[in-house]
Design an enzyme around this catalytic site. Structure first.
Site, PDB file in Angstrom:
ATOM      1  N   HIS A  11      25.937 -74.805  33.469  1.00  0.00           N
ATOM      2  CA  HIS A  11      24.745 -75.615  33.244  1.00  0.00           C
ATOM      3  C   HIS A  11      25.171 -76.943  32.636  1.00  0.00           C
ATOM      4  CE1 HIS A  11      20.901 -76.472  30.807  1.00  0.00           C
ATOM      5  NE2 HIS A  11      20.742 -76.917  32.035  1.00  0.00           N
ATOM      6  N   ASN A  14      21.996 -83.772  31.835  1.00  0.00           N
ATOM      7  CA  ASN A  14      21.857 -85.118  32.402  1.00  0.00           C
ATOM      8  C   ASN A  14      21.861 -86.176  31.317  1.00  0.00           C
ATOM      9  OD1 ASN A  14      21.692 -84.685  35.210  1.00  0.00           O
ATOM     10  ND2 ASN A  14      19.639 -83.859  34.961  1.00  0.00           N
ATOM     11  N   ASN A  61      18.767 -75.243  25.587  1.00  0.00           N
ATOM     12  CA  ASN A  61      17.354 -75.427  25.895  1.00  0.00           C
ATOM     13  C   ASN A  61      16.459 -74.466  25.119  1.00  0.00           C
ATOM     14  OD1 ASN A  61      17.593 -77.675  27.491  1.00  0.00           O
ATOM     15  ND2 ASN A  61      17.900 -76.484  29.345  1.00  0.00           N
TER      16      ASN A  61
END
Length: 146
Positions: A11, A14, A61
């Site tokens: 993962h 960005n 996250n």
């Protein structure tokens, strides 16, 4: 999969060129050798890998989702100015505040990830307020609109 011990995920964050962290995701049956191979591959590409178990939000996250949701609650329910929240967070030492990050990532992404975390972790701390969802329906996505 026929070979679950060989399944591993990566993962990236960005923008990939600028963000050094990569989560190397182990499934329940992923072998340690396979995870270590991908970890080392990430190191060779200049990334800073961490190994995490598969699950909603992985590590980053999952933490970031709670942080962003709480900032949203403060703005919406407590009527705290988003710019003020961002400024306080930056004064604390973070590179940007939650609303600047939300602008960068996109409200649509946040509205997609929130329910995934809420459902997967069975906790309302990730709940996305209906007013945020309405902004997305109305076409307000953040920087993507520019």
């Amino acid at each position: 999969s026929k070979y679950p011990e060989q399944i591993v995920g990566m993962h990236f964050f960005n923008p990939v060129k600028m963000m050094p962290l990569v989560e190397v995701i182990k499934g329940k049956k992923t072998s340690d050798v396979v995870a270590a191979t991908i970890f080392n591959l990430a190191l060779k590409t200049g990334k800073k890998p961490i190994i995490v178990n598969d699950g909603p939000g992985f590590l980053v996250n999952r933490i970031l989702g709670a942080y962003m949701a709480e900032a949203g609650r403060m703005a919406i329910k407590d009527n705290v100015c988003p710019n003020r929240i961002d400024q306080v967070i930056m004064n604390f030492g973070m590179p940007m505040g939650p609303f600047r990050l939300l602008d960068e990532v996109g409200l649509d992404v946040a509205c997609h990830v929130g329910p995934v975390l809420e459902g997967g972790l069975k906790h309302s701390r990730f709940h996305v307020d209906e007013r945020m969802e309405q902004l997305v329906k109305d076409g307000y996505l953040g920087k993507k609109n520019k």
